[in-house]
Structure formats: structure tokens, C-alpha cells
Design a protein around this motif. Structure first.
Motif, PDB file in Angstrom:
ATOM      1  N   ILE A   1     -33.759   2.895   9.499  1.00 53.16           N
ATOM      2  CA  ILE A   1     -32.464   3.542   9.249  1.00 53.16           C
ATOM      3  C   ILE A   1     -32.415   4.908   9.924  1.00 53.16           C
ATOM      4  O   ILE A   1     -31.433   5.247  10.592  1.00 53.16           O
ATOM      5  CB  ILE A   1     -32.198   3.672   7.732  1.00 53.16           C
ATOM      6  CG1 ILE A   1     -32.040   2.290   7.098  1.00 53.16           C
ATOM      7  CG2 ILE A   1     -30.967   4.541   7.468  1.00 53.16           C
ATOM      8  CD1 ILE A   1     -32.143   2.296   5.577  1.00 53.16           C
ATOM      9  N   LEU A   2     -33.475   5.696   9.754  1.00 52.55           N
ATOM     10  CA  LEU A   2     -33.508   7.022  10.376  1.00 52.55           C
ATOM     11  C   LEU A   2     -33.434   6.914  11.898  1.00 52.55           C
ATOM     12  O   LEU A   2     -32.752   7.711  12.548  1.00 52.55           O
ATOM     13  CB  LEU A   2     -34.766   7.777   9.941  1.00 52.55           C
ATOM     14  CG  LEU A   2     -34.818   8.177   8.473  1.00 52.55           C
ATOM     15  CD1 LEU A   2     -36.186   8.770   8.122  1.00 52.55           C
ATOM     16  CD2 LEU A   2     -33.712   9.154   8.113  1.00 52.55           C
ATOM     17  N   SER A   3     -34.098   5.923  12.465  1.00 52.12           N
ATOM     18  CA  SER A   3     -34.026   5.711  13.922  1.00 52.12           C
ATOM     19  C   SER A   3     -32.610   5.352  14.350  1.00 52.12           C
ATOM     20  O   SER A   3     -32.126   5.832  15.382  1.00 52.12           O
ATOM     21  CB  SER A   3     -34.990   4.604  14.344  1.00 52.12           C
ATOM     22  OG  SER A   3     -36.321   5.018  14.165  1.00 52.12           O
ATOM     23  N   ALA A   4     -31.943   4.507  13.558  1.00 47.34           N
ATOM     24  CA  ALA A   4     -30.562   4.124  13.877  1.00 47.34           C
ATOM     25  C   ALA A   4     -29.650   5.339  13.860  1.00 47.34           C
ATOM     26  O   ALA A   4     -28.817   5.519  14.764  1.00 47.34           O
ATOM     27  CB  ALA A   4     -30.068   3.071  12.885  1.00 47.34           C
ATOM     28  N   LEU A   5     -29.799   6.176  12.850  1.00 51.50           N
ATOM     29  CA  LEU A   5     -28.965   7.373  12.745  1.00 51.50           C
ATOM     30  C   LEU A   5     -29.201   8.311  13.914  1.00 51.50           C
ATOM     31  O   LEU A   5     -28.251   8.872  14.475  1.00 51.50           O
ATOM     32  CB  LEU A   5     -29.235   8.089  11.418  1.00 51.50           C
ATOM     33  CG  LEU A   5     -28.787   7.346  10.166  1.00 51.50           C
ATOM     34  CD1 LEU A   5     -29.329   8.029   8.921  1.00 51.50           C
ATOM     35  CD2 LEU A   5     -27.275   7.229  10.102  1.00 51.50           C
ATOM     36  N   ALA A   6     -30.468   8.476  14.291  1.00 49.96           N
ATOM     37  CA  ALA A   6     -30.794   9.371  15.399  1.00 49.96           C
ATOM     38  C   ALA A   6     -30.330   8.802  16.736  1.00 49.96           C
ATOM     39  O   ALA A   6     -29.887   9.559  17.605  1.00 49.96           O
ATOM     40  CB  ALA A   6     -32.298   9.624  15.426  1.00 49.96           C
ATOM     41  N   ALA A   7     -30.412   7.493  16.906  1.00 49.24           N
ATOM     42  CA  ALA A   7     -30.055   6.874  18.187  1.00 49.24           C
ATOM     43  C   ALA A   7     -28.550   6.787  18.411  1.00 49.24           C
ATOM     44  O   ALA A   7     -28.106   6.692  19.557  1.00 49.24           O
ATOM     45  CB  ALA A   7     -30.663   5.474  18.267  1.00 49.24           C
ATOM     46  N   HIS A   8     -27.769   6.812  17.329  1.00 52.77           N
ATOM     47  CA  HIS A   8     -26.316   6.611  17.446  1.00 52.77           C
ATOM     48  C   HIS A   8     -25.545   7.684  16.672  1.00 52.77           C
ATOM     49  O   HIS A   8     -24.797   7.381  15.740  1.00 52.77           O
ATOM     50  CB  HIS A   8     -25.952   5.213  16.940  1.00 52.77           C
ATOM     51  CG  HIS A   8     -26.645   4.130  17.687  1.00 52.77           C
ATOM     52  ND1 HIS A   8     -26.236   3.698  18.925  1.00 52.77           N
ATOM     53  CD2 HIS A   8     -27.757   3.403  17.391  1.00 52.77           C
ATOM     54  CE1 HIS A   8     -27.053   2.751  19.350  1.00 52.77           C
ATOM     55  NE2 HIS A   8     -27.985   2.560  18.446  1.00 52.77           N
ATOM     56  N   PRO A   9     -25.714   8.957  17.067  1.00 55.59           N
ATOM     57  CA  PRO A   9     -25.078  10.037  16.306  1.00 55.59           C
ATOM     58  C   PRO A   9     -23.549  10.019  16.347  1.00 55.59           C
ATOM     59  O   PRO A   9     -22.909  10.539  15.439  1.00 55.59           O
ATOM     60  CB  PRO A   9     -25.636  11.310  16.957  1.00 55.59           C
ATOM     61  CG  PRO A   9     -26.018  10.889  18.341  1.00 55.59           C
ATOM     62  CD  PRO A   9     -26.470   9.455  18.205  1.00 55.59           C
ATOM     63  N   ALA A  10     -22.968   9.410  17.359  1.00 58.20           N
ATOM     64  CA  ALA A  10     -21.506   9.388  17.474  1.00 58.20           C
ATOM     65  C   ALA A  10     -20.897   8.091  16.947  1.00 58.20           C
ATOM     66  O   ALA A  10     -19.677   7.957  16.923  1.00 58.20           O
ATOM     67  CB  ALA A  10     -21.095   9.586  18.937  1.00 58.20           C
ATOM     68  N   ALA A  11     -21.718   7.164  16.520  1.00 60.87           N
ATOM     69  CA  ALA A  11     -21.222   5.875  16.011  1.00 60.87           C
ATOM     70  C   ALA A  11     -20.973   6.012  14.518  1.00 60.87           C
ATOM     71  O   ALA A  11     -21.904   5.966  13.714  1.00 60.87           O
ATOM     72  CB  ALA A  11     -22.216   4.769  16.305  1.00 60.87           C
ATOM     73  N   GLU A  12     -19.716   6.190  14.158  1.00 57.02           N
ATOM     74  CA  GLU A  12     -19.385   6.463  12.757  1.00 57.02           C
ATOM     75  C   GLU A  12     -19.820   5.355  11.814  1.00 57.02           C
ATOM     76  O   GLU A  12     -20.271   5.622  10.703  1.00 57.02           O
ATOM     77  CB  GLU A  12     -17.889   6.744  12.619  1.00 57.02           C
ATOM     78  CG  GLU A  12     -17.497   8.055  13.262  1.00 57.02           C
ATOM     79  CD  GLU A  12     -16.013   8.359  13.161  1.00 57.02           C
ATOM     80  OE1 GLU A  12     -15.333   7.791  12.304  1.00 57.02           O
ATOM     81  OE2 GLU A  12     -15.555   9.181  13.964  1.00 57.02           O
TER      82      GLU A  12
END
Length: 131
Positions: free
Chosen positions: A56-67
Motif C-alpha cells: 500500500i505504501l509503495s502504491a501511494l508513493a508511486a502514484h501521488p497524483a492518482a486520486e
């Protein structure tokens, strides 16, 4: 939720998140699935054990502009934070350090989600989609 976990659903979701890190759609749906599954106390531990918090943390970091990724990822972290000991253990920290770090990380990551939600609501209001 229990049946999904028993059938290997958590491992499958975490596996998909790790295998498709560049695909925002997979990250959004995977984080959403973990958000839903993390409502169950036993699933919270299984998610942490499967490496779901890191995914989850990787997803958040990889896609900061994907709401959608930000919303679903933060939702999953909020549900998981209710079992903070598992969260801290999965992050490799002491319980106290994990609590502090999780609070700070969740707060920081979710600020972006709140800002995005505000922009989305304003756009919907402008289009007449909101009452």
C-alpha cells in the motif's frame, strides 16, 4: 471477507500490487480490496503478514497524483491502523516508533487525498452533479 482471505485472496491482491506497481488502475483496485478486507480484525493481521502494508505504501508513493490510489490506499491504512501492533511489526519498527511513524505517514499521505476530494467535489458542484 473471511472466505476471501481463506481462499488466498489477500495474498493474490498483495501479489498483484507488487507485480503491477506501475499500473495505477491495479493499485487503485488492489488498495480498495485491502481497504474492504481490513474491516475484519483477523484479516488485518493477514494483510500485514502478507506484506500488504508495504504494498500500500509503495502504491501511494508511486502514484501521488492518482486520486483513486490515494483514497483507497489511505482508507486501507486507516482500517489497518486500528490494529497498530501489526502495522508497527510489518513496518519493522518498535510498537511505539511504529505508532508515531504510522500516524505521521497516514496523516501526510491522506492530506493529498483530502485535497483531491475537495477538488473533485468542487468540480462536481460546478457541473451540477451535487445537490
Amino acid at each position: 471477507q473471511v472466505k476471501i482471505a481463506a481462499a488466498g485472496g489477500i495474498a493474490a491482491v498483495v501479489g498483484a500490487l507488487n507485480a503491477h506497481r506501475a499500473a495505477a488502475a491495479v493499485q487503485k483496485e488492489g488498495c480498495g480490496a485491502l481497504w474492504n478486507l481490513a474491516v475484519n480484525a483477523e484479516n488485518k493481521v493477514k494483510i500485514a503478514d502478507a506484506g500488504g502494508i508495504g504494498a500500500i505504501l509503495s502504491a501511494l508513493a508511486a502514484h501521488p497524483a492518482a486520486e483513486g490510489v490515494q483514497k483507497n490506499g489511505c482508507g486501507a491504512l486507516r482500517n489497518l491502523a486500528a490494529n497498530i501492533d501489526a502495522v508497527a511489526a510489518a513496518l519493522g519498527a518498535t510498537v511505539e516508533e511504529g505508532r508515531r511513524r504510522d500516524r505521521d505517514e497516514i496523516s501526510r499521505l491522506c492530506q493529498a487525498t483530502a485535497a483531491g476530494a475537495d477538488r473533485e467535489a468542487a468540480a462536481q458542484a460546478e457541473l451540477g452533479w451535487l445537490p
